[in-house]
Design a protein around this motif. Structure first.
Motif, PDB file in Angstrom:
ATOM      1  N   ALA A  28       0.671  -1.081  -0.337  1.00 54.66           N
ATOM      2  CA  ALA A  28      -0.302  -0.144  -0.183  1.00 54.66           C
ATOM      3  C   ALA A  28       0.828   1.087  -0.081  1.00 54.66           C
ATOM      4  O   ALA A  28       2.171   1.171   0.826  1.00 54.66           O
ATOM      5  CB  ALA A  28      -0.282   0.255   0.929  1.00 54.66           C
ATOM      6  N   LEU A  29       0.245   2.245  -0.815  1.00 55.33           N
ATOM      7  CA  LEU A  29       0.898   3.122  -0.952  1.00 55.33           C
ATOM      8  C   LEU A  29       0.808   4.331   0.648  1.00 55.33           C
ATOM      9  O   LEU A  29       2.265   4.868   1.387  1.00 55.33           O
ATOM     10  CB  LEU A  29       0.433   4.496  -1.814  1.00 55.33           C
ATOM     11  N   ALA A  30       0.391   4.349   1.428  1.00 56.44           N
ATOM     12  CA  ALA A  30      -0.091   4.662   2.445  1.00 56.44           C
ATOM     13  C   ALA A  30      -0.195   3.749   3.585  1.00 56.44           C
ATOM     14  O   ALA A  30       1.011   3.083   3.975  1.00 56.44           O
ATOM     15  CB  ALA A  30      -1.506   5.526   2.792  1.00 56.44           C
ATOM     16  N   SER A  31      -0.867   2.854   4.816  1.00 51.44           N
ATOM     17  CA  SER A  31      -1.305   2.357   5.480  1.00 51.44           C
ATOM     18  C   SER A  31      -1.464   1.173   5.141  1.00 51.44           C
ATOM     19  O   SER A  31      -2.183   1.241   4.353  1.00 51.44           O
ATOM     20  CB  SER A  31      -1.627   2.944   7.335  1.00 51.44           C
ATOM     21  N   ILE A  32      -1.359   0.188   6.379  1.00 54.24           N
ATOM     22  CA  ILE A  32      -2.204  -0.922   5.944  1.00 54.24           C
ATOM     23  C   ILE A  32      -3.161  -1.347   8.128  1.00 54.24           C
ATOM     24  O   ILE A  32      -1.887  -1.052   8.547  1.00 54.24           O
ATOM     25  CB  ILE A  32      -1.340  -2.687   5.567  1.00 54.24           C
ATOM     26  N   THR A  33      -4.259  -1.807   7.421  1.00 52.07           N
ATOM     27  CA  THR A  33      -4.656  -2.001   8.831  1.00 52.07           C
ATOM     28  C   THR A  33      -5.214  -4.259   8.538  1.00 52.07           C
ATOM     29  O   THR A  33      -6.056  -3.895   7.593  1.00 52.07           O
ATOM     30  CB  THR A  33      -6.054  -0.931   9.611  1.00 52.07           C
ATOM     31  N   LEU A  34      -4.903  -4.241   9.419  1.00 53.04           N
ATOM     32  CA  LEU A  34      -5.226  -6.311   9.433  1.00 53.04           C
ATOM     33  C   LEU A  34      -5.978  -6.502  11.260  1.00 53.04           C
ATOM     34  O   LEU A  34      -5.458  -5.375  11.508  1.00 53.04           O
ATOM     35  CB  LEU A  34      -3.746  -6.472  10.130  1.00 53.04           C
ATOM     36  N   SER A  35      -7.382  -5.701  11.015  1.00 55.89           N
ATOM     37  CA  SER A  35      -8.246  -5.701  12.106  1.00 55.89           C
ATOM     38  C   SER A  35      -8.334  -7.481  12.878  1.00 55.89           C
ATOM     39  O   SER A  35      -8.034  -8.117  12.308  1.00 55.89           O
ATOM     40  CB  SER A  35      -9.283  -5.901  10.696  1.00 55.89           C
ATOM     41  N   ALA A  36      -9.049  -7.657  13.248  1.00 56.78           N
ATOM     42  CA  ALA A  36      -9.257  -8.506  14.685  1.00 56.78           C
ATOM     43  C   ALA A  36      -9.266  -9.780  13.800  1.00 56.78           C
ATOM     44  O   ALA A  36     -10.669  -9.953  13.249  1.00 56.78           O
ATOM     45  CB  ALA A  36     -10.330  -8.036  15.559  1.00 56.78           C
ATOM     46  N   GLY A  37      -8.752 -10.468  13.925  1.00 51.98           N
ATOM     47  CA  GLY A  37      -9.343 -11.772  13.599  1.00 51.98           C
ATOM     48  C   GLY A  37      -8.608 -12.168  12.428  1.00 51.98           C
ATOM     49  O   GLY A  37      -9.173 -13.813  11.960  1.00 51.98           O
ATOM     50  N   SER A  38      -8.312 -11.375  11.133  1.00 55.06           N
ATOM     51  CA  SER A  38      -7.871 -11.114  10.017  1.00 55.06           C
ATOM     52  C   SER A  38      -6.975 -12.059  10.361  1.00 55.06           C
ATOM     53  O   SER A  38      -5.901 -12.201  10.924  1.00 55.06           O
ATOM     54  CB  SER A  38      -7.827 -10.585   9.240  1.00 55.06           C
ATOM     55  N   SER A  39      -6.755 -12.680   8.986  1.00 59.59           N
ATOM     56  CA  SER A  39      -4.947 -13.611   8.566  1.00 59.59           C
ATOM     57  C   SER A  39      -4.061 -13.657   7.359  1.00 59.59           C
ATOM     58  O   SER A  39      -5.483 -12.885   6.257  1.00 59.59           O
ATOM     59  CB  SER A  39      -5.037 -15.011   8.943  1.00 59.59           C
ATOM     60  N   LEU A  40      -3.168 -12.697   7.720  1.00 64.77           N
ATOM     61  CA  LEU A  40      -2.199 -12.591   6.141  1.00 64.77           C
ATOM     62  C   LEU A  40      -1.247 -13.777   5.720  1.00 64.77           C
ATOM     63  O   LEU A  40      -1.188 -14.022   6.325  1.00 64.77           O
ATOM     64  CB  LEU A  40      -2.116 -11.456   5.813  1.00 64.77           C
TER      65      LEU A  40
END
Length: 192
Positions: A28-40
């Motif tokens: 991402a050009l700016a920021s990245i948010t991984l919310s509760a319970g997400s997986s990457l």
């Protein structure tokens, strides 16, 4: 397709909603948010902002490895006497130090980085790895012993892993009829 070979590019900020399973490298050009319970299953790389996680699970794909950093000599220097250039191993996110061991004090010079694979030129009998794609990284004057040291942080950008560059110093010395002296050339591989 393996997750380490998939890249998702976002022109602003990116957010993974809660309990989303995402595969691939998210850039991402700016920021990245991984919310509760997400997986990457991949990487989250934010260029100008933060990567924020809230009880998220991130795993780097097994096949994704970075090339080991290295320094290899590829050409001798020229001039009388030819100064010797050395460099610490260029590890991403760490400081690399180039050291010029010369014998002529108070001489003006420049350190230059060039892309690997470009043709070598000749000037004043010296092998030079410079062209319009090269960039000067330091301008200097040698000290009383003819030496010079330059330290610079290697960008922590994982996309640079495996990049190969040629480092060479050029000194302008009117000695013995020669106006140019070149250091040996070093092949730098950026890595971990």
């Amino acid at each position: 397709v393996e997750p380490d070979n998939v890249f998702w590019q976002v022109g602003s900020s990116a957010t993974l909603s809660g309990y989303v399973a995402f595969k691939g490298n998210l850039i991402a050009l700016a920021s990245i948010t991984l919310s509760a319970g997400s997986s990457l299953d991949g990487r989250a790389l934010a260029r100008t902002g933060a990567v924020t996680m809230d009880t998220s699970d991130v795993s780097v794909p097994a096949g994704n490895t970075c090339t080991p950093a290295s320094v290899e000599p590829i050409a001798r220097g020229c001039g009388i006497p030819a100064p010797v250039l050395s460099c610490s191993v260029p590890v991403l996110g760490q400081i690399a130090t180039a050291t010029l061991d010369g014998t002529v004090p108070a001489v003006f010079g420049r350190l230059r980085l060039s892309p690997y694979g470009m043709p070598m030129g000749m000037l004043d009998g010296c092998h030079l790895f410079v062209n319009s794609n090269s960039s000067w990284i330091a301008q200097f004057s040698t000290d009383g012993n003819g030496d010079f040291t330059h330290s610079q942080i290697v960008p922590a950008d994982p996309l640079l892993c495996g990049t190969r560059l040629i480092l060479q110093g050029v000194l302008f010395t009117p000695s013995g009829g020669r106006s140019l002296t070149a250091t040996n050339a070093l092949l730098l591989t950026l890595g971990t």
